[in-house]
Design a protein around this motif. Sequence first.
Motif, PDB file in Angstrom:
ATOM      1  N   LEU A   1      -4.202 -64.730-133.705  1.00 24.33           N
ATOM      2  CA  LEU A   1      -4.583 -63.608-133.657  1.00 24.33           C
ATOM      3  C   LEU A   1      -4.562 -62.181-132.972  1.00 24.33           C
ATOM      4  O   LEU A   1      -4.798 -61.299-132.712  1.00 24.33           O
ATOM      5  CB  LEU A   1      -5.853 -63.501-135.047  1.00 24.33           C
ATOM      6  N   TRP A   2      -4.690 -63.350-131.324  1.00 22.62           N
ATOM      7  CA  TRP A   2      -5.472 -61.873-130.810  1.00 22.62           C
ATOM      8  C   TRP A   2      -3.619 -61.705-129.435  1.00 22.62           C
ATOM      9  O   TRP A   2      -3.874 -61.333-128.986  1.00 22.62           O
ATOM     10  CB  TRP A   2      -6.562 -62.391-129.702  1.00 22.62           C
ATOM     11  N   GLN A   3      -2.894 -63.479-129.388  1.00 23.19           N
ATOM     12  CA  GLN A   3      -2.506 -63.497-128.424  1.00 23.19           C
ATOM     13  C   GLN A   3      -1.324 -65.159-128.754  1.00 23.19           C
ATOM     14  O   GLN A   3      -0.968 -65.419-129.193  1.00 23.19           O
ATOM     15  CB  GLN A   3      -3.123 -63.984-126.786  1.00 23.19           C
ATOM     16  N   THR A   4      -0.412 -64.492-127.524  1.00 28.45           N
ATOM     17  CA  THR A   4       1.147 -65.385-127.444  1.00 28.45           C
ATOM     18  C   THR A   4       0.716 -65.982-126.324  1.00 28.45           C
ATOM     19  O   THR A   4       0.644 -65.495-125.459  1.00 28.45           O
ATOM     20  CB  THR A   4       2.537 -64.523-128.185  1.00 28.45           C
ATOM     21  N   CYS A   5       1.023 -67.422-126.406  1.00 26.89           N
ATOM     22  CA  CYS A   5       1.188 -68.361-124.996  1.00 26.89           C
ATOM     23  C   CYS A   5       2.066 -69.224-125.735  1.00 26.89           C
ATOM     24  O   CYS A   5       2.957 -69.057-126.295  1.00 26.89           O
ATOM     25  CB  CYS A   5       0.016 -69.514-125.022  1.00 26.89           C
ATOM     26  N   VAL A   6       2.869 -69.359-123.797  1.00 25.48           N
ATOM     27  CA  VAL A   6       3.910 -70.449-123.855  1.00 25.48           C
ATOM     28  C   VAL A   6       3.652 -71.396-123.361  1.00 25.48           C
ATOM     29  O   VAL A   6       2.775 -71.145-121.871  1.00 25.48           O
ATOM     30  CB  VAL A   6       5.134 -70.161-123.567  1.00 25.48           C
ATOM     31  N   ILE A   7       3.723 -73.048-123.244  1.00 18.08           N
ATOM     32  CA  ILE A   7       2.790 -73.757-122.835  1.00 18.08           C
ATOM     33  C   ILE A   7       4.603 -74.963-121.989  1.00 18.08           C
ATOM     34  O   ILE A   7       5.320 -75.329-122.827  1.00 18.08           O
ATOM     35  CB  ILE A   7       2.202 -75.197-123.609  1.00 18.08           C
ATOM     36  N   GLN A   8       4.483 -74.877-121.130  1.00 13.59           N
ATOM     37  CA  GLN A   8       5.584 -75.350-119.803  1.00 13.59           C
ATOM     38  C   GLN A   8       4.929 -76.608-119.529  1.00 13.59           C
ATOM     39  O   GLN A   8       3.686 -76.401-118.931  1.00 13.59           O
ATOM     40  CB  GLN A   8       6.175 -74.263-119.291  1.00 13.59           C
ATOM     41  N   GLU A   9       5.472 -77.829-119.262  1.00 15.16           N
ATOM     42  CA  GLU A   9       5.126 -78.757-118.632  1.00 15.16           C
ATOM     43  C   GLU A   9       5.160 -78.071-116.719  1.00 15.16           C
ATOM     44  O   GLU A   9       3.939 -78.623-116.219  1.00 15.16           O
ATOM     45  CB  GLU A   9       5.830 -79.856-118.803  1.00 15.16           C
ATOM     46  N   GLU A  10       5.618 -77.756-116.457  1.00 13.25           N
ATOM     47  CA  GLU A  10       5.852 -77.576-114.829  1.00 13.25           C
ATOM     48  C   GLU A  10       4.525 -75.999-114.913  1.00 13.25           C
ATOM     49  O   GLU A  10       3.854 -76.706-113.798  1.00 13.25           O
ATOM     50  CB  GLU A  10       6.970 -77.422-114.435  1.00 13.25           C
ATOM     51  N   VAL A  11       4.746 -75.588-115.544  1.00 12.88           N
ATOM     52  CA  VAL A  11       4.080 -73.895-115.146  1.00 12.88           C
ATOM     53  C   VAL A  11       2.693 -74.510-116.054  1.00 12.88           C
ATOM     54  O   VAL A  11       1.367 -73.541-115.161  1.00 12.88           O
ATOM     55  CB  VAL A  11       4.393 -72.993-115.644  1.00 12.88           C
ATOM     56  N   GLY A  12       2.736 -74.850-117.198  1.00 13.99           N
ATOM     57  CA  GLY A  12       1.787 -74.893-117.074  1.00 13.99           C
ATOM     58  C   GLY A  12       1.048 -73.741-118.413  1.00 13.99           C
ATOM     59  O   GLY A  12       2.252 -73.185-119.255  1.00 13.99           O
ATOM     60  N   ARG A  13       0.100 -73.368-119.552  1.00 13.42           N
ATOM     61  CA  ARG A  13       0.290 -72.501-120.204  1.00 13.42           C
ATOM     62  C   ARG A  13       0.165 -71.083-119.908  1.00 13.42           C
ATOM     63  O   ARG A  13      -0.776 -70.383-118.862  1.00 13.42           O
ATOM     64  CB  ARG A  13      -0.957 -73.358-121.181  1.00 13.42           C
ATOM     65  N   GLN A  14       0.533 -70.384-120.380  1.00 10.75           N
ATOM     66  CA  GLN A  14       0.205 -68.524-119.903  1.00 10.75           C
ATOM     67  C   GLN A  14       0.330 -67.686-121.476  1.00 10.75           C
ATOM     68  O   GLN A  14       1.322 -67.916-122.228  1.00 10.75           O
ATOM     69  CB  GLN A  14       1.176 -68.278-119.111  1.00 10.75           C
ATOM     70  N   CYS A  15      -0.669 -66.821-121.651  1.00  8.14           N
ATOM     71  CA  CYS A  15      -0.886 -66.256-123.285  1.00  8.14           C
ATOM     72  C   CYS A  15      -0.809 -64.914-122.441  1.00  8.14           C
ATOM     73  O   CYS A  15      -1.156 -64.578-120.377  1.00  8.14           O
ATOM     74  CB  CYS A  15      -2.285 -66.700-123.509  1.00  8.14           C
TER      75      CYS A  15
END
Length: 218
Positions: A50-64
């Motif tokens: 409801l507040w944000q969108t996140c992308v999860i990558q194995e090399e970078v990790g989680r970014q929201c």
Amino acid sequence: MAFVFRVAMQVVGLSFSLLGWVLSIITTYLPHWKNLNLDLNEMENWTMGLWQTCVIQEEVGRQCKDFDSFLALPAELRISRILMFLSNGLGFLGLLVSGFGLDCLRIGERQHELKKRLLILGGTLLWTAGIAALVPVSWVAYMTVQEFWDETIPEIVPRWEFGEALFIGWFAGFSLLLGGCLLNCVACSSQAPIASGHYAVAETQCPYLENGTADPEV
């Protein structure tokens, strides 16, 4: 025995309500209302809340990234924010009011009618909080299904799917509903005990009535 059973049912109802309220708060802020798995890049997963969108990558990790504008959101996400806040607020008030209406609480133990009303009010608030939690979760799930099977969208375009927050929200809503219904049922089925003084008055009046006079010596 009836008193012990009534208190036990009140505690069970309040426990279900507390569990549902905590889970509804988690659902509100959990960024997993929708999940998106990319077939072209399996090492990258997208989630939306409801507040944000996140992308999860194995090399970078989680970014929201938080949403920039409330008005730019889809209608289901805007209404879901409002209803989830309403559910959290009503759940807190319901727990607070129901707590003062418990029979095991020593405060106001002689005011049985007041405690009964507090329990009914608290159960109603919790029941309403459950409805307020189920509506946005079910609405977002419905829109996700509609978009997933939309034939106008090319098949190559990735589709959003159910996230973990939807299942937690359903469980939270039904827990609040169950807890509120239990508290209301126990409150409506309980009767305030008659004061012992009434029995004493009745016992002293019975002999006089048998003699047909108010004088005990006749």
